[in-house]
Design an enzyme around this catalytic site. Structure first.
Site, PDB file in Angstrom:
ATOM      1  N   GLU A 114      27.677 -43.048 -60.548  1.00 50.62           N
ATOM      2  CA  GLU A 114      28.580 -44.194 -60.721  1.00 50.62           C
ATOM      3  C   GLU A 114      28.590 -45.009 -59.444  1.00 50.62           C
ATOM      4  O   GLU A 114      28.113 -44.563 -58.385  1.00 50.62           O
ATOM      5  CB  GLU A 114      29.991 -43.718 -61.093  1.00 50.62           C
ATOM      6  CG  GLU A 114      30.085 -43.274 -62.542  1.00 50.62           C
ATOM      7  CD  GLU A 114      31.503 -43.036 -63.025  1.00 50.62           C
ATOM      8  OE1 GLU A 114      32.421 -42.994 -62.192  1.00 50.62           O
ATOM      9  OE2 GLU A 114      31.680 -42.886 -64.243  1.00 50.62           O
ATOM     10  N   HIS A 231      39.630 -52.685 -63.015  1.00 49.98           N
ATOM     11  CA  HIS A 231      38.311 -52.306 -63.517  1.00 49.98           C
ATOM     12  C   HIS A 231      37.564 -53.586 -63.855  1.00 49.98           C
ATOM     13  O   HIS A 231      38.103 -54.451 -64.551  1.00 49.98           O
ATOM     14  CB  HIS A 231      38.427 -51.415 -64.759  1.00 49.98           C
ATOM     15  CG  HIS A 231      37.153 -50.702 -65.049  1.00 49.98           C
ATOM     16  ND1 HIS A 231      36.051 -51.353 -65.549  1.00 49.98           N
ATOM     17  CD2 HIS A 231      36.781 -49.415 -64.877  1.00 49.98           C
ATOM     18  CE1 HIS A 231      35.057 -50.484 -65.674  1.00 49.98           C
ATOM     19  NE2 HIS A 231      35.487 -49.299 -65.276  1.00 49.98           N
ATOM     20  N   ARG A 277      33.971 -51.329 -56.798  1.00 48.07           N
ATOM     21  CA  ARG A 277      34.710 -51.910 -57.924  1.00 48.07           C
ATOM     22  C   ARG A 277      35.408 -53.226 -57.605  1.00 48.07           C
ATOM     23  O   ARG A 277      35.397 -54.155 -58.407  1.00 48.07           O
ATOM     24  CB  ARG A 277      35.811 -50.939 -58.350  1.00 48.07           C
ATOM     25  CG  ARG A 277      35.323 -49.988 -59.350  1.00 48.07           C
ATOM     26  CD  ARG A 277      36.443 -49.353 -60.078  1.00 48.07           C
ATOM     27  NE  ARG A 277      35.786 -48.492 -61.054  1.00 48.07           N
ATOM     28  CZ  ARG A 277      36.309 -47.422 -61.577  1.00 48.07           C
ATOM     29  NH1 ARG A 277      37.521 -47.070 -61.257  1.00 48.07           N
ATOM     30  NH2 ARG A 277      35.640 -46.716 -62.449  1.00 48.07           N
ATOM     31  N   HIS A 336      43.728 -51.045 -63.701  1.00 51.67           N
ATOM     32  CA  HIS A 336      43.103 -49.794 -64.122  1.00 51.67           C
ATOM     33  C   HIS A 336      43.657 -48.569 -63.404  1.00 51.67           C
ATOM     34  O   HIS A 336      43.861 -47.529 -64.008  1.00 51.67           O
ATOM     35  CB  HIS A 336      41.606 -49.912 -63.858  1.00 51.67           C
ATOM     36  CG  HIS A 336      40.783 -48.774 -64.358  1.00 51.67           C
ATOM     37  ND1 HIS A 336      40.782 -48.406 -65.684  1.00 51.67           N
ATOM     38  CD2 HIS A 336      39.939 -47.931 -63.723  1.00 51.67           C
ATOM     39  CE1 HIS A 336      39.967 -47.367 -65.840  1.00 51.67           C
ATOM     40  NE2 HIS A 336      39.458 -47.055 -64.656  1.00 51.67           N
ATOM     41  N   ARG A 371      39.766 -46.839 -54.708  1.00 50.41           N
ATOM     42  CA  ARG A 371      39.338 -45.515 -55.174  1.00 50.41           C
ATOM     43  C   ARG A 371      37.862 -45.530 -55.552  1.00 50.41           C
ATOM     44  O   ARG A 371      37.371 -46.449 -56.198  1.00 50.41           O
ATOM     45  CB  ARG A 371      40.164 -45.143 -56.400  1.00 50.41           C
ATOM     46  CG  ARG A 371      39.702 -43.875 -57.086  1.00 50.41           C
ATOM     47  CD  ARG A 371      40.376 -43.749 -58.432  1.00 50.41           C
ATOM     48  NE  ARG A 371      39.952 -44.801 -59.347  1.00 50.41           N
ATOM     49  CZ  ARG A 371      39.516 -44.590 -60.595  1.00 50.41           C
ATOM     50  NH1 ARG A 371      39.442 -43.367 -61.076  1.00 50.41           N
ATOM     51  NH2 ARG A 371      39.168 -45.589 -61.363  1.00 50.41           N
TER      52      ARG A 371
HETATM   53  C1  LIG Z   1      40.310 -46.021 -69.739  1.00 48.10           C
HETATM   54  C2  LIG Z   1      40.342 -45.188 -68.489  1.00 48.10           C
HETATM   55  C3  LIG Z   1      39.201 -44.541 -68.051  1.00 48.10           C
HETATM   56  C4  LIG Z   1      39.226 -43.766 -66.891  1.00 48.10           C
HETATM   57  N1  LIG Z   1      38.095 -43.084 -66.514  1.00 48.10           N
HETATM   58  C5  LIG Z   1      38.164 -42.241 -65.449  1.00 48.10           C
HETATM   59  C6  LIG Z   1      37.065 -41.415 -65.113  1.00 48.10           C
HETATM   60  O1  LIG Z   1      36.035 -41.427 -65.776  1.00 48.10           O
HETATM   61  N2  LIG Z   1      37.182 -40.602 -64.037  1.00 48.10           N
HETATM   62  C7  LIG Z   1      38.320 -40.545 -63.278  1.00 48.10           C
HETATM   63  O2  LIG Z   1      38.371 -39.783 -62.306  1.00 48.10           O
HETATM   64  N3  LIG Z   1      39.387 -41.302 -63.599  1.00 48.10           N
HETATM   65  C8  LIG Z   1      39.341 -42.130 -64.668  1.00 48.10           C
HETATM   66  N4  LIG Z   1      40.436 -42.876 -64.989  1.00 48.10           N
HETATM   67  C9  LIG Z   1      41.672 -42.686 -64.226  1.00 48.10           C
HETATM   68  C10 LIG Z   1      42.292 -41.352 -64.618  1.00 48.10           C
HETATM   69  O3  LIG Z   1      42.160 -41.177 -66.009  1.00 48.10           O
HETATM   70  C11 LIG Z   1      43.762 -41.292 -64.249  1.00 48.10           C
HETATM   71  O4  LIG Z   1      43.966 -41.672 -62.923  1.00 48.10           O
HETATM   72  C12 LIG Z   1      44.273 -39.864 -64.420  1.00 48.10           C
HETATM   73  O5  LIG Z   1      43.965 -39.410 -65.708  1.00 48.10           O
HETATM   74  C13 LIG Z   1      45.750 -39.816 -64.178  1.00 48.10           C
HETATM   75  O6  LIG Z   1      46.208 -38.549 -64.556  1.00 48.10           O
HETATM   76  P1  LIG Z   1      47.752 -38.252 -64.478  1.00 48.10           P
HETATM   77  O7  LIG Z   1      47.942 -36.889 -65.002  1.00 48.10           O
HETATM   78  O8  LIG Z   1      48.253 -38.579 -63.132  1.00 48.10           O
HETATM   79  O9  LIG Z   1      48.418 -39.352 -65.450  1.00 48.10           O
HETATM   80  P2  LIG Z   1      48.276 -39.554 -67.030  1.00 48.10           P
HETATM   81  O10 LIG Z   1      47.099 -38.889 -67.575  1.00 48.10           O
HETATM   82  O11 LIG Z   1      48.434 -41.002 -67.297  1.00 48.10           O
HETATM   83  O12 LIG Z   1      49.534 -38.777 -67.600  1.00 48.10           O
HETATM   84  C14 LIG Z   1      50.838 -39.233 -67.340  1.00 48.10           C
HETATM   85  C15 LIG Z   1      51.800 -38.444 -68.205  1.00 48.10           C
HETATM   86  O13 LIG Z   1      53.129 -38.801 -67.867  1.00 48.10           O
HETATM   87  C16 LIG Z   1      53.845 -39.165 -69.038  1.00 48.10           C
HETATM   88  N5  LIG Z   1      54.892 -40.088 -68.614  1.00 48.10           N
HETATM   89  C17 LIG Z   1      54.776 -41.302 -68.033  1.00 48.10           C
HETATM   90  N6  LIG Z   1      55.989 -41.789 -67.735  1.00 48.10           N
HETATM   91  C18 LIG Z   1      56.885 -40.844 -68.130  1.00 48.10           C
HETATM   92  C19 LIG Z   1      58.291 -40.746 -68.089  1.00 48.10           C
HETATM   93  N7  LIG Z   1      59.055 -41.716 -67.548  1.00 48.10           N
HETATM   94  N8  LIG Z   1      58.889 -39.646 -68.604  1.00 48.10           N
HETATM   95  C20 LIG Z   1      58.154 -38.644 -69.155  1.00 48.10           C
HETATM   96  N9  LIG Z   1      56.796 -38.676 -69.192  1.00 48.10           N
HETATM   97  C21 LIG Z   1      56.194 -39.762 -68.690  1.00 48.10           C
HETATM   98  C22 LIG Z   1      52.794 -39.721 -69.969  1.00 48.10           C
HETATM   99  O14 LIG Z   1      53.209 -39.737 -71.315  1.00 48.10           O
HETATM  100  C23 LIG Z   1      51.672 -38.730 -69.694  1.00 48.10           C
HETATM  101  O15 LIG Z   1      51.906 -37.533 -70.385  1.00 48.10           O
HETATM  102  C24 LIG Z   1      40.419 -43.666 -66.141  1.00 48.10           C
HETATM  103  C25 LIG Z   1      41.579 -44.325 -66.581  1.00 48.10           C
HETATM  104  C26 LIG Z   1      41.543 -45.075 -67.752  1.00 48.10           C
HETATM  105  C27 LIG Z   1      42.804 -45.750 -68.207  1.00 48.10           C
END
Ligand SMILES: Cc1cc2nc3c(=O)[nH]c(=O)nc-3n(C[C@H](O)[C@H](O)[C@H](O)COP(=O)(O)OP(=O)(O)OC[C@H]3O[C@@H](n4cnc5c(N)ncnc54)[C@H](O)[C@@H]3O)c2cc1C
Length: 524
Positions: A114, A231, A277, A336, A371
Site C-alpha cells: 500500500e 481518504h 494519502r 476517513h 497515518r
Molecule cells: C472503509 C474503511 C476502510 C478501512 N480500511 C482499513 C485498512 O484496510 N487497514 C487499517 O488498518 N485500517 C483501515 N481503516 C481504519 C480502521 O478500520 C479503523 O481505524 C479501526 O477499525 C478502528 O477500530 P476501533 O475499534 O477503534 O473503532 P470501530 O471499529 O469504529 O468501533 C467503534 C465501536 O464503538 C461503538 N461506539 C461508538 N460510539 C459509541 C458510544 N457513544 N457508545 C457506545 N458505543 C459506541 C461502535 O458502535 C463500535 O462498536 C478503514 C476504515 C474505513 C472506514
C-alpha cells in the site's frame, strides 16, 4: 437496563474493544456498544488489511521508518518502533482467534503493498475483506468467552466521575429512553473515530466523535485533534457513507486520471499515485475543484480480475452502476481516519485515573500528522493488548458483575436531523482537506452555536467533538501532514511538536477566533 455494577467496562465493540476484552479474559468484562457487534464499526469495513513486517526481507525497523516518515515530524518514534515490533505477534494472535488471512502456496502469509510502505507488508483476507473477516472471528471468539458480557444497542453519552476518577458510564438505548448508569473499576474507551462529523465520509454513523467528547468533558487531555486523514479515493456516487476504493488498487497498478484522461499525480509527487494519502487527497481535491474531476482507472492493471481480487470494491461500484472492469471509477476525498484523539501513554492510560483508551479514539502518537495505510488496525490490536495488560496488572478485580440485558433497539444517534446535517456540512466546508484561519473561525462560531442549542446528548457530543477538531486546526498555523492551511501553506519547523489540549483550552481558542472574526467584520 437499570443501574449496574461491573468490573471492566469497554465502550465500543470494534477491533480495539473486542481484542481488549479477549485479552482481559478470564477477567469479567462488559462490552457496551452502540450497534450490534459487527455493525456500526469501521473495523468491519477495513479493506486493505493490517500492516506487519512478516515477509522475508522486510523488517520491523523498516516498518517503523515508514511510519515515522508518514507522520511528518510528529510521530512518537519509540512507540512506533514498539508497535511495529509487536505487530507480528498480534497477527499471530488474530490467526489464533481464527482470522483466515490469505496465504501463499507455500503456506506463508501473503502480503500486499500500500501507499508509502517501502515493502509488501499488508496482511489481508480474500483481497479486500480483512475487516469483515477479523470482526467475524473476534465476534465469534467474544460470544464464546463466558467472562465477556455484551450490551448491544446502548449509546454512551457521558462518563461518570468521582472526584478526578472515572468510575462508570451513562448510556441510553435510543432517544426517549431513560439513561442507565454502569459503574466499573476500569473504563476503556474504544469508540472509534469521527468521520461522521463530515458530510463526506467512509465511516459508519457511529463514528461521530462521542467518545472524544465525553472524555474531553470529563477533563481528559486530548492530542493532535486537528489531524484528520481524508481518504483520496472514496467512490463519488452520492452515497452516505461513501464506499471506498481501497488504496490496494493503486498498489496493484490502478492509476488516477482526470476527466481528460491525464495522469496528475506524477507532477505532484515523486511517488505519483502511491504518494502519501494527504498528498493524493489534495491532488484529487484540486482536480475536482478545477472542474476536471478525478477517476481511478483499474481497467489495464486489474481488469477482468477485479471481481475476484477486490470483491467489496467491485460490489460497491456495481451498486452505483459502475463496472470497474470496463469503466473509470469517479473518486473524491472523504473523511476517513482520525490521527488525534484522547491522549494515552504507552500503556493506554489517559490523563484521567480509571480511564484507558484504545483504537481510533485514542491518540498514542504513533501516527503523528498522518497515518500510514493499514497501521490503524495494527495500532488498535497492539494498544488494546497493552491496555488489557495494564488493567490486569494494576486494577484489582471487583465482584462478579450483575447481569445486564442485551438490547438492540437503536443507538439514539439522530444522524438525519437538520442540525447534524448543518454540522457535517460546516466540517466538510471549513475543517476539511484544505482549511484557512477565516474559515475555521466561521466554523467555530457555528459549531459553538449548535453545541449551545443542542437538545439531544448525541448532537451536543458531536458538536463538542467538532469543536475540538476545529479549535486545534485553528491553533496550528502551518501545514503539516494531513493538516493543510491555505493561509499557512508551509511547514514550520518550530511547530514540529504534538499539540495537547483540553476542552477548556479548545473553548478559549474558539472564543478568541470568534472574537477576532467579529472584530474584523465591517460594522453594519
Ligand atoms: C472503509 C474503511 C476502510 C478501512 N480500511 C482499513 C485498512 O484496510 N487497514 C487499517 O488498518 N485500517 C483501515 N481503516 C481504519 C480502521 O478500520 C479503523 O481505524 C479501526 O477499525 C478502528 O477500530 P476501533 O475499534 O477503534 O473503532 P470501530 O471499529 O469504529 O468501533 C467503534 C465501536 O464503538 C461503538 N461506539 C461508538 N460510539 C459509541 C458510544 N457513544 N457508545 C457506545 N458505543 C459506541 C461502535 O458502535 C463500535 O462498536 C478503514 C476504515 C474505513 C472506514
Amino acid at each position: 437496563m437499570s443501574d449496574s455494577v461491573h468490573d471492566v467496562i469497554i465502550i465500543g465493540g470494534g477491533i480495539a474493544g473486542l481484542f481488549c476484552a479477549l485479552k482481559l479474559s478470564p477477567r469479567p468484562v462488559t462490552v457496551l456498544t452502540a450497534a450490534p457487534i459487527g455493525q456500526g464499526a469501521s473495523s468491519a469495513w477495513a479493506q486493505g488489511g493490517i500492516a506487519a513486517a512478516v515477509a522475508e526481507g522486510d523488517t520491523t525497523e523498516a516498518h517503523a521508518r515508514d511510519t515515522i516518515a508518514a507522520g511528518a515530524g510528529l510521530v512518537d518514534e519509540a512507540l512506533a518502533r514498539a508497535m511495529t515490533r509487536e505487530a507480528p505477534d498480534r497477527v499471530r494472535d488474530l490467526l489464533a482467534y481464527g482470522v483466515p488471512f490469505d496465504k501463499t502456496l507455500e503456506g506463508h502469509l501473503a502480503v500486499g503493498r500500500e501507499a508509502a510502505h517501502s515493502a509488501r507488508r499488508i496482511v489481508h483476507v480474500q483481497g479486500d475483506v480483512a475487516g469483515r473477516a477479523i470482526m467475524d472471528a473476534l465476534g465469534a471468539a467474544v460470544r464464546s468467552t463466558p467472562s465477556i458480557r455484551l450490551i448491544e444497542g446502548y449509546l454512551a453519552e457521558d462518563l461518570v466521575i468521582d472526584g478526578a476518577r472515572v468510575v462508570g458510564v451513562l448510556a441510553r438505548a435510543g432517544s426517549g429512553r431513560k439513561p442507565a448508569t454502569l459503574h466499573g473499576r476500569a473504563v476503556v474507551l474504544a469508540t472509534g473515530g469521527i468521520g461522521h462529523l463530515y458530510a463526506v465520509t467512509t465511516n459508519p454513523p457511529e463514528a461521530s466523535g462521542i467518545g472524544l467528547a465525553i472524555a474531553a468533558r470529563a477533563g481528559a487531555m486530548l492530542a493532535d485533534t486537528e489531524f484528520v486523514q481524508f481518504h483520496p479515493t472514496a467512490i463519488a456516487a452520492g452515497l452516505d457513507p461513501a464506499p471506498l476504493a481501497s488504496e490496494a488498487l493503486r498498489g496493484e497498478g490502478a492509476i488516477l486520471v482526470n476527466g481528460a484522461g491525464e495522469r496528475f499525480m506524477q507532477n505532484i509527487h515523486r511517488d505519483g499515485d502511491l504518494a502519501p494519502r494527504d498528498v493524493v487527497a489534495r491532488g484529487v481535491f484540486a482536480e475536482i475543484a478545477a472542474g476536471r474531476g478525478a477517476f481511478l482507472d483499474a481497467r489495464t492493471a486489474i481488469g477482468k480480475d477485479f471481481p475476484a481480487r477486490f470483491p467489496t470494491v467491485y460490489a460497491s461500484c456495481m451498486a452505483a452502476g459502475i463496472d470497474p472492469v470496463r469503466a473509470l471509477i469517479p473518486v473524491a476525498p472523504a473523511a476517513h481516519y482520525h490521527m488525534g484523539g484522547v491522549s494515552t501513554d504507552a500503556r493506554g492510560r489517559t490523563s484521567l485515573e480509571g480511564l484507558w483508551a484504545a483504537g481510533e479514539v485514542a491518540s498514542t502518537g504513533v501516527h503523528g500528522a498522518n497515518r500510514l495505510a493499514s497501521n490503524s488496525l495494527l495500532e488498535a490490536v497492539v494498544f488494546a493488548t497493552r491496555v488489557a495488560e495494564d488493567i490486569s496488572g494494576t486494577s484489582s478485580q471487583a465482584a462478579t458483575p450483575q447481569r445486564a440485558s442485551s438490547d438492540t433497539t437503536g443507538s439514539g444517534l439522530d444522524a438525519a436531523s437538520p442540525s447534524v446535517r448543518d454540522l457535517r456540512t460546516i466540517m466538510s466546508r471549513h475543517v476539511g482537506v484544505i482549511r484557512s484561519g477565516d474559515g475555521l473561525a466561521v466554523a467555530l462560531d457555528k459549531i459553538s452555536r449548535i453545541e449551545h442549542a443542542a437538545q439531544s446528548p448525541s448532537l451536543r457530543n458531536m458538536a463538542t467533538a467538532a469543536l475540538l477538531v476545529a479549535a486545534a486546526a485553528f491553533a496550528r498555523r502551518e501545514s503539516r501532514g494531513a493538516h493543510e492551511r491555505s493561509d499557512h501553506p508551509k511547514t514550520d519547523p518550530a511547530l514540529a511538536r504534538r499539540a495537547f489540549l483540553t476542552l477548556a483550552e479548545a473553548r478559549t481558542i474558539a472564543a478568541e477566533a470568534i472574537h477576532t472574526t467579529h472584530a474584523s467584520m465591517p460594522a453594519e
